[in-house]
Design an enzyme around this catalytic site. Structure first.
Site, PDB file in Angstrom:
ATOM      1  N   TYR A   1      -2.260  -0.537  10.821  1.00  0.00           N
ATOM      2  CA  TYR A   1      -2.285  -1.013   9.434  1.00  0.00           C
ATOM      3  C   TYR A   1      -1.003  -0.678   8.680  1.00  0.00           C
ATOM      4  O   TYR A   1      -0.425  -1.534   8.001  1.00  0.00           O
ATOM      5  CB  TYR A   1      -3.487  -0.376   8.740  1.00  0.00           C
ATOM      6  CG  TYR A   1      -3.602  -0.606   7.255  1.00  0.00           C
ATOM      7  CD1 TYR A   1      -4.105  -1.796   6.752  1.00  0.00           C
ATOM      8  CD2 TYR A   1      -3.241   0.397   6.343  1.00  0.00           C
ATOM      9  CE1 TYR A   1      -4.234  -2.001   5.378  1.00  0.00           C
ATOM     10  CE2 TYR A   1      -3.366   0.200   4.978  1.00  0.00           C
ATOM     11  CZ  TYR A   1      -3.868  -0.988   4.504  1.00  0.00           C
ATOM     12  OH  TYR A   1      -3.990  -1.182   3.146  1.00  0.00           O
TER      13      TYR A   1
ATOM     14  N   LYS B   1       1.739  -3.032   6.208  1.00  0.00           N
ATOM     15  CA  LYS B   1       1.972  -2.849   4.780  1.00  0.00           C
ATOM     16  C   LYS B   1       3.442  -2.526   4.491  1.00  0.00           C
ATOM     17  O   LYS B   1       3.970  -2.905   3.429  1.00  0.00           O
ATOM     18  CB  LYS B   1       1.051  -1.761   4.232  1.00  0.00           C
ATOM     19  CG  LYS B   1      -0.408  -2.207   4.161  1.00  0.00           C
ATOM     20  CD  LYS B   1      -0.564  -3.472   3.315  1.00  0.00           C
ATOM     21  CE  LYS B   1      -2.005  -3.890   3.134  1.00  0.00           C
ATOM     22  NZ  LYS B   1      -2.146  -5.073   2.250  1.00  0.00           N
TER      23      LYS B   1
ATOM     24  N   SER C   1       0.842  -1.196   0.000  1.00  0.00           N
ATOM     25  CA  SER C   1       0.000   0.000   0.000  1.00  0.00           C
ATOM     26  C   SER C   1       0.873   1.240   0.000  1.00  0.00           C
ATOM     27  O   SER C   1       2.035   1.204   0.432  1.00  0.00           O
ATOM     28  CB  SER C   1      -0.890   0.014   1.259  1.00  0.00           C
ATOM     29  OG  SER C   1      -1.570   1.248   1.389  1.00  0.00           O
TER      30      SER C   1
END
Length: 253
Positions: free
Chosen positions: A156, A160, A143
């Site tokens: 998160y 990533k 990401s």
């Protein structure tokens, strides 16, 4: 037909980016196996589209957070499709939440799915490719969040970044087996993960304005880059990180 006759495995293939990549691969001649967690209807839609493209498709249900799921997915797909030529690790979650009161279970589940799930899936796919002895392509969906922070993504963004790092390290570990490992870094793509967040008109307008191309991404925008990395067109590309963000990352002013 850039992937004619190849076997492509995609995790998280019942919706969003994974679904778009699976269908796109089939339209380029690949036979496709998808892993999915709970969306039976979405998985069946993916398979319908794969079959309409004239390709073989199977779905294997399972939670990527369980290491056994990776073994079962690769084993089942290998038996059905005759091997693994391309492995796309895409499954991920992002339950938005503030940092200071982040629940422990939310952090742990996000790490288990996004990072450990990717690790064990990529490992299982790589083991099969090494056993086959004909090389292959591994693609992990990281990401833009691997490169920049997010106020409500403190759980998160580290996962990533870890997925990006995983592709860099596996590119080194697997190069001698002619297995290429690369990462896709999507920007803001409209999927189930962020649909609630983007339902705020002001937030949506802001995100669109930040993107030089003037729109948010669609899952199909990732299919082309994934097919490129999977194909012989990228035969000398490994350890790379490809931003697919409409220019958002470079728009600093």
């Amino acid at each position: 037909m850039l992937l004619d006759g190849r076997s492509v495995l995609v995790t998280g293939g019942s919706a969003g980016i994974g679904q778009a990549i699976a269908i796109g691969a089939a339209r380029q001649g690949a036979n496709v196996a998808i892993n999915y967690h709970g969306d039976d209807e979405g998985a069946e839609h993916t398979l319908d589209q794969v079959r309409q493209a004239g390709s073989k498709g199977i779905a294997v249900k399972g939670d990527v957070a369980d290491p056994k799921t990776a073994e079962e997915f690769v084993s089942t797909a290998t038996k059905a499709l005759g091997g693994v030529d391309v492995f796309v690790s895409n499954a991920g979650i992002c339950p938005f939440h503030a940092f200071l009161d982040m629940p422990q279970e939310t952090v742990e589940r996000t790490v288990q799915v996004n990072l450990l799930g990717a690790y064990y899936m990529v490992q299982a796919g790589a083991r099969q490719m090494v056993e086959q002895g004909r090389g292959g392509s591994i693609i992990a969906v990281s990401s833009i969040s691997a490169l920049v922070g997010g106020e409500f993504q403190t759980h998160y963004t580290p996962t990533k970044a870890g997925v990006l790092s995983l592709m860099q390290s596996t590119a080194i570990a697997l190069g001698k087996h002619q297995i290429r490992c690369n990462a896709l870094l999507p920007g803001t793509i409209e999927t189930d993960i962020n649909r609630d967040d983007l339902s705020d008109p002001e937030k949506r307008k802001y995100m669109e304005a930040r993107t030089p191309l003037g729109r948010l991404g669609e899952p199909e925008d990732l299919a082309g880059p994934a097919i490129f990395l999977a194909s012989d067109m990228a035969r000398y590309v490994t350890g790379a990180a490809l931003l697919v963000d409409g220019g958002m990352y470079v728009n600093l002013q």
